[in-house]
Write a protein that holds these residues in place. Structure first.
Motif, PDB file in Angstrom:
ATOM      1  N   ASP A 253     -11.573  30.512  82.308  1.00  0.00           N
ATOM      2  CA  ASP A 253     -11.893  29.180  81.781  1.00  0.00           C
ATOM      3  C   ASP A 253     -12.653  29.305  80.461  1.00  0.00           C
ATOM      4  OD1 ASP A 253     -10.818  28.014  84.088  1.00  0.00           O
ATOM      5  OD2 ASP A 253     -12.771  27.840  85.072  1.00  0.00           O
ATOM      6  N   GLY A 254     -13.633  30.209  80.460  1.00  0.00           N
ATOM      7  CA  GLY A 254     -14.457  30.393  79.271  1.00  0.00           C
ATOM      8  C   GLY A 254     -13.668  30.934  78.091  1.00  0.00           C
ATOM      9  N   ARG A 255     -12.749  31.863  78.364  1.00  0.00           N
ATOM     10  CA  ARG A 255     -11.927  32.409  77.287  1.00  0.00           C
ATOM     11  C   ARG A 255     -11.073  31.313  76.646  1.00  0.00           C
ATOM     12  NH1 ARG A 255     -11.301  37.946  76.476  1.00  0.00           N
ATOM     13  NH2 ARG A 255     -13.012  39.045  77.483  1.00  0.00           N
ATOM     14  N   LEU A 256     -10.488  30.458  77.467  1.00  0.00           N
ATOM     15  CA  LEU A 256      -9.684  29.363  76.928  1.00  0.00           C
ATOM     16  C   LEU A 256     -10.553  28.384  76.156  1.00  0.00           C
ATOM     17  CD1 LEU A 256      -7.111  27.727  76.577  1.00  0.00           C
ATOM     18  CD2 LEU A 256      -7.523  26.710  78.832  1.00  0.00           C
ATOM     19  N   ASP A 268      -3.923  20.620  68.590  1.00  0.00           N
ATOM     20  CA  ASP A 268      -4.418  19.824  69.707  1.00  0.00           C
ATOM     21  C   ASP A 268      -4.642  20.724  70.915  1.00  0.00           C
ATOM     22  OD1 ASP A 268      -1.929  19.593  71.648  1.00  0.00           O
ATOM     23  OD2 ASP A 268      -1.157  19.220  69.636  1.00  0.00           O
ATOM     24  N   GLU A 269      -5.437  20.242  71.862  1.00  0.00           N
ATOM     25  CA  GLU A 269      -5.840  21.055  73.004  1.00  0.00           C
ATOM     26  C   GLU A 269      -4.652  21.511  73.842  1.00  0.00           C
ATOM     27  OE1 GLU A 269      -8.836  20.808  76.901  1.00  0.00           O
ATOM     28  OE2 GLU A 269      -9.122  19.466  75.187  1.00  0.00           O
ATOM     29  N   LYS A 297     -13.034  33.854  92.421  1.00  0.00           N
ATOM     30  CA  LYS A 297     -12.722  32.445  92.178  1.00  0.00           C
ATOM     31  C   LYS A 297     -13.903  31.760  91.497  1.00  0.00           C
ATOM     32  CE  LYS A 297      -9.603  32.152  96.147  1.00  0.00           C
ATOM     33  NZ  LYS A 297      -9.254  31.392  97.369  1.00  0.00           N
ATOM     34  N   ARG A 298     -13.714  30.497  91.169  1.00  0.00           N
ATOM     35  CA  ARG A 298     -14.765  29.770  90.447  1.00  0.00           C
ATOM     36  C   ARG A 298     -16.054  29.664  91.252  1.00  0.00           C
ATOM     37  NH1 ARG A 298     -10.071  26.686  88.790  1.00  0.00           N
ATOM     38  NH2 ARG A 298      -9.743  26.996  86.535  1.00  0.00           N
ATOM     39  N   ASP A 299     -15.946  29.709  92.577  1.00  0.00           N
ATOM     40  CA  ASP A 299     -17.156  29.624  93.406  1.00  0.00           C
ATOM     41  C   ASP A 299     -17.827  30.981  93.596  1.00  0.00           C
ATOM     42  OD1 ASP A 299     -15.500  30.957  95.182  1.00  0.00           O
ATOM     43  OD2 ASP A 299     -15.335  29.298  96.610  1.00  0.00           O
ATOM     44  N   GLY A 300     -17.284  32.015  92.951  1.00  0.00           N
ATOM     45  CA  GLY A 300     -17.895  33.337  93.007  1.00  0.00           C
ATOM     46  C   GLY A 300     -17.379  34.218  94.130  1.00  0.00           C
ATOM     47  N   ARG A 301     -16.622  33.664  95.034  1.00  0.00           N
ATOM     48  CA  ARG A 301     -16.117  34.464  96.150  1.00  0.00           C
ATOM     49  C   ARG A 301     -14.933  35.317  95.716  1.00  0.00           C
ATOM     50  NH1 ARG A 301     -14.729  30.506 100.935  1.00  0.00           N
ATOM     51  NH2 ARG A 301     -13.770  29.403  99.150  1.00  0.00           N
ATOM     52  N   TRP A 314      -4.280  31.337  88.174  1.00  0.00           N
ATOM     53  CA  TRP A 314      -5.245  30.552  87.405  1.00  0.00           C
ATOM     54  C   TRP A 314      -4.570  29.410  86.660  1.00  0.00           C
ATOM     55  CZ3 TRP A 314      -5.514  30.335  81.890  1.00  0.00           C
ATOM     56  CH2 TRP A 314      -6.619  29.600  81.395  1.00  0.00           C
ATOM     57  N   GLN A 315      -5.166  28.215  86.774  1.00  0.00           N
ATOM     58  CA  GLN A 315      -4.672  27.039  86.069  1.00  0.00           C
ATOM     59  C   GLN A 315      -5.802  26.442  85.229  1.00  0.00           C
ATOM     60  OE1 GLN A 315      -1.562  26.117  85.923  1.00  0.00           O
ATOM     61  NE2 GLN A 315      -0.896  27.653  87.413  1.00  0.00           N
ATOM     62  N   PRO A 316      -5.544  26.125  83.974  1.00  0.00           N
ATOM     63  CA  PRO A 316      -6.586  25.535  83.129  1.00  0.00           C
ATOM     64  C   PRO A 316      -7.118  24.233  83.716  1.00  0.00           C
ATOM     65  CG  PRO A 316      -4.719  26.261  81.805  1.00  0.00           C
ATOM     66  CD  PRO A 316      -4.292  26.356  83.234  1.00  0.00           C
ATOM     67  N   LEU A 317      -8.406  24.017  83.575  1.00  0.00           N
ATOM     68  CA  LEU A 317      -9.036  22.813  84.120  1.00  0.00           C
ATOM     69  C   LEU A 317      -8.594  21.547  83.393  1.00  0.00           C
ATOM     70  CD1 LEU A 317     -12.651  24.204  84.648  1.00  0.00           C
ATOM     71  CD2 LEU A 317     -11.000  23.599  86.433  1.00  0.00           C
TER      72      LEU A 317
END
Length: 356
Positions: A253-256, A268-269, A297-301, A314-317
């Protein structure tokens, strides 16, 4: 993986008997045939080529150790998964034998896979300077026309350098160029560390390659650290390939987001997201054969699957279609059983086959 292939009309009724032949998942075929290329029907290959022309998240990979044709396709482009979209040649892209030329032509024309040339570009002449002029910096500068303190000569040398690559791309009919741009990871130099000269370099390529050229089907790719280029170069690049090695879901997510923030004034985004390809490091044989590393995953697990599959899942938010996923030195998986099983799995996860 054979993707969205359809028997469309009654006019194709005669072909129905063979539909199962080209809709059977590729992974199942390769389990039987392992790593020796099999002759598949033209119906299958046409459907494969047609699918690759649709809008979808691509599968990308750097390929090393390309060899001449042999009984096994383990070291041939013909042996990689049919559904790979773009393959960047890590080495062996010049002085091609007749056998390698035929191998290249087969995967391009029959499978519809795009094969691009890759190189570091730390300094002018990196990778293409004739040996007799590559013995010292002074000789190399003389060959390319680079003069310290003379910006005009430097820019002319950069253009000449880009044209050398373009000549090679034209000679072998490659599908584009992949610039390995990592100025902050030990690959800086007189060219790579200069944003202004990199702009000259990329704009020279953009005359013949990339989305702003007369040949948008020819790819202009920057991998590594595209966020350090001049912002206005964004529209000229077909893909931003990110070496997101061992990243978690939130890391991707951060890289994108970094790319969106960098190029949002010129693209555009949605377009930025469509061009962002996240890649995992598969250079380690052990990790390559296992499908990568622990993926969080995003929750750290920790996920129940490895990172290559995690990148595929992975899917962009923001909800837009991601550019794709892939791996560095995915060729190490040729030795897997079945061959390339984790890359094939990633392709299937990212673009599930629809069997009809």
């Amino acid at each position: 993986m054979k993707k969205i292939f359809y028997c469309l009309t009654a006019a194709l009724a005669m072909a129905f008997a063979s539909c199962s032949d080209w809709t059977e998942p590729e992974a199942k075929q390769m389990t039987r045939y392992n790593n020796t290329e099999i002759a598949k029907t033209e119906t299958y290959y046409k459907a494969l080529r047609d699918w690759k022309k649709t809008k979808h998240s691509i599968t990308f990979g750097w390929y090393g150790g390309w060899s001449d044709p042999a009984a096994s396709t383990a070291n041939m482009l013909s042996g990689i998964p049919d559904s790979m979209d773009v393959v960047s040649l890590w080495d062996g892209a010049t002085n091609l034998s007749e056998g390698k030329r035929k191998d290249l032509e087969f995967v391009q024309k029959v499978k519809g896979t795009k094969i691009v040339m890759c190189s570091f570009t730390k300094w002018v002449g990196d990778g293409v300077t004739p040996a007799e002029y590559n013995e010292s910096t002074e000789k190399r500068h003389e060959f390319w026309g680079w003069k310290d303190g003379d910006q005009e000569s430097k820019e002319a040398a950069v253009r000449k350098y880009a044209q050398a690559f373009l000549d090679t791309i034209a000679k072998y009919n490659y599908d584009g160029f992949d610039i390995d741009y990592e100025p902050h990871y030990g690959y800086g130099g007189e060219l790579a560390s200069s944003q202004d000269l990199m702009k000259v370099f990329i704009l020279e390529f953009a005359k013949e390659l990339g989305p702003m050229s007369p040949n948008p089907e020819k790819l202009l790719i920057v991998d590594g650290e595209p966020e350090f280029l001049h912002t206005e170069l964004g529209p000229y690049l077909s893909y931003f390939v990110i070496q997101a090695y061992r990243e978690s879901e939130s890391g991707l997510d951060g890289r994108l987001n970094k790319g969106i923030n960098k190029f949002k004034s010129v693209l555009d985004e949605e377009t930025i997201t469509n061009r962002y390809v996240m890649t995992e490091n598969l250079e380690s044989a052990m990790d390559c054969l296992a499908g990568g590393y622990t993926f969080r995953k995003r929750d750290g697990r920790a996920a129940s699957y490895k990172s290559l599959e995690g990148f595929a899942r992975w899917q962009p938010l923001n909800g837009y279609l991601k550019g794709g996923c892939g791996g560095y030195h995915f060729d190490g998986e040729a030795a897997n059983t079945p061959a390339y099983k984790w890359m094939r799995n990633a392709i299937q996860v990212m673009n599930p086959a629809v069997i009809k």
